[in-house]
Design a protein around this motif. Structure first.
Motif: not given
Ligand code: GZL
Length: 324
Positions: A43-44, A46-47, A120-121, A139, A179, A230, A258
Motif C-alpha cells: 500500500e505504500s 514504506w511497505r 512492524d505491527r 508508534f 499514532r 503516513n 514514515d
Molecule cells: C508502520 C507501518 C505503516 C506505515 C505505512 O510501521 O505499519 O504501514 O507507516 C504502512 O506507510 O502502510
C-alpha cells in the motif's frame, strides 16, 4: 583410464579422511533455515521498502524466505500462515494488518510447534504465548513526537489557536491506534490546539487526496495543520491542497510519518514541515531473531528500532538518501 582411477582414489581418500576426522562432507551441511513471511500488502513506499529489505536480509543471512502478499486482507494473511504451517517452516513472520482476530490461527501454529515473530505491527490477544516476540516501531512515541513538534511550531509562530485535521491510517491497525493516541496525549492538553476532525485514509495516497478534498470542502479556510499517519496519504493530501490553491508547508502546517524519500524531498522544498521517521529497515534484526528461534532459543518480547524526527527547525542538508 589411469586418470579415472587416480580421481576415484582421491575421492575415496577424502571421504576416508572425513570419516576419520568426524567432519561431515560438504554435502551434509546444515539445511538452511526456512521462514514464512506474510506481508500485509504493498500500500505504500514504506511497505514496498520493508518487503525489499526483508528479501535482501534473508539472502544475506542465507535464510530461505517464503513470501506471501496479503493484498490488504486479513483472510489472505491467515491463509498464508496456514500454508506455512503445512510446509512446516522453521519460523512464521507476519505483519498483522489489524490487531484483532489472530488467536485461532496462531493456536494452530503453536500446536504445530512453530514459533511466530511479529514484525512492524502487534496483535491484541489474551494469550501472549501465541507469539515469541515483536520487532517494530514505537508508534505511540511517533505520535508524541508529532505532537511535540506542533507545540514547538505554535510557540515559534506565537499562535493563539491552531485548527488541526488528522488523516489516519488503516482502522484498528497498531500504527493508526498508537499514532493517534500519542499525538493527542500531547496536544489535547494545550488550549491552542483544536482538532476539527480525524478521517480514515487507510494509508493510501488516493484516499489521502480524497480525505483532504472532503476536509477542505467542509472546513474551507479554517484548517491550519494536517497531521497525516503516513507519507503516502500526505502526498495525496498535498495534491488536493495545491489543486485548491493552498500552499502546503506555508498556508497549512504539514506533519507526516514514515520518512520516505519523497517526503524528505518535500521537507527540503518547504512543502512539509515535520517528518517523523518510521524505519522499514527491520530485516537484518528479523533474521537474527529468526535464527535464534529456529535454534530453540528465547528472544526478547519487544524490540523497537531507534528512529529520528526531521523538521523545518533542523539543518536538512545532513539527511542522506532514504532507501525507500
Ligand atoms: C508502520 C507501518 C505503516 C506505515 C505505512 O510501521 O505499519 O504501514 O507507516 C504502512 O506507510 O502502510
Amino acid at each position: 583410464m589411469k586418470k579415472i582411477s587416480a580421481l576415484l582414489m582421491l575421492i575415496c581418500a577424502a571421504l576416508l579422511l572425513c570419516a576419520c576426522t568426524g567432519e561431515k562432507p560438504a554435502a551434509e551441511e546444515a539445511a538452511p533455515i526456512v521462514i514464512g513471511f506474510s506481508q500485509l500488502g504493498s500500500e505504500s513506499s514504506w511497505r514496498i521498502g520493508n518487503t525489499k529489505d526483508m528479501t535482501e536480509a534473508a539472502e544475506r543471512a542465507g535464510i530461505t524466505m517464503m513470501l506471501k502478499d496479503g493484498r490488504q486482507k486479513q483472510e489472505n494473511q491467515i491463509a498464508a500462515i496456514r500454508e506455512f504451517i503445512a510446509h512446516r517452516v522453521d519460523v512464521i513472520v507476519f505483519s498483522p494488518i489489524v490487531e484483532d482476530g489472530w488467536d485461532n490461527v496462531l493456536r494452530e501454529a503453536k500446536q504445530a510447534g512453530i514459533p511466530v515473530l511479529l514484525i512492524d505491527r502487534i496483535i491484541q490477544t489474551t494469550d501472549d504465548s501465541l507469539y515469541a516476540g515483536c520487532i517494530g516501531a514505537d508508534f505511540y512515541l511517533e505520535g508524541r513526537n508529532a505532537g511535540e513538534y506542533l507545540l514547538k511550531k505554535a510557540d515559534a509562530m506565537g499562535a493563539k489557536e491552531l485548527h488541526v485535521v488528522e488523516i489516519t491510517g488503516t482502522e484498528d491497525s497498531t500504527p493508526m491506534r498508537q499514532r493517534m493516541k500519542g499525538f493527542h496525549s500531547v496536544v489535547d492538553g494545550d488550549s491552542r490546539i483544536v482538532t476539527l476532525e480525524s478521517v480514515n485514509g487507510d494509508f493510501l495516497r488516493s484516499r489521502g487526496r480524497e480525505c483532504m478534498e472532503y476536509l477542505l470542502k467542509k472546513y474551507d479556510g479554517e484548517i491550519d495543520v494536517v497531521y497525516s499517519h503516513n507519507d503516502s496519504m500526505t502526498l495525496g493530501a498535498i495534491e488536493a491542497l495545491e489543486a485548491a490553491g493552498v500552499k502546503p508547508g506555508q498556508d497549512v502546517i504539514i506533519i507526516t510519518v514514515d520518512g520516505e524519500q519523497a517526503a524528505i524531498d518535500l521537507l527540503k522544498e518547504g512543502k512539509i514541515n515535520c517528518v517523523v521517521e518510521c524505519t522499514p529497515m527491520l530485516g537484518d534484526e528479523v533474521m537474527r531473531l529468526c535464527t535464534k528461534l529456529a535454534g530453540g532459543e528465547k528472544i526478547v518480547k519487544l524490540t523497537h528500532p531507534v528512529e529520528q524526527v526531521f523538521t523545518d527547525f533542523d539543518d536538512l542538508t545532513q539527511i542522506g538518501p532514504r532507501g525507500y
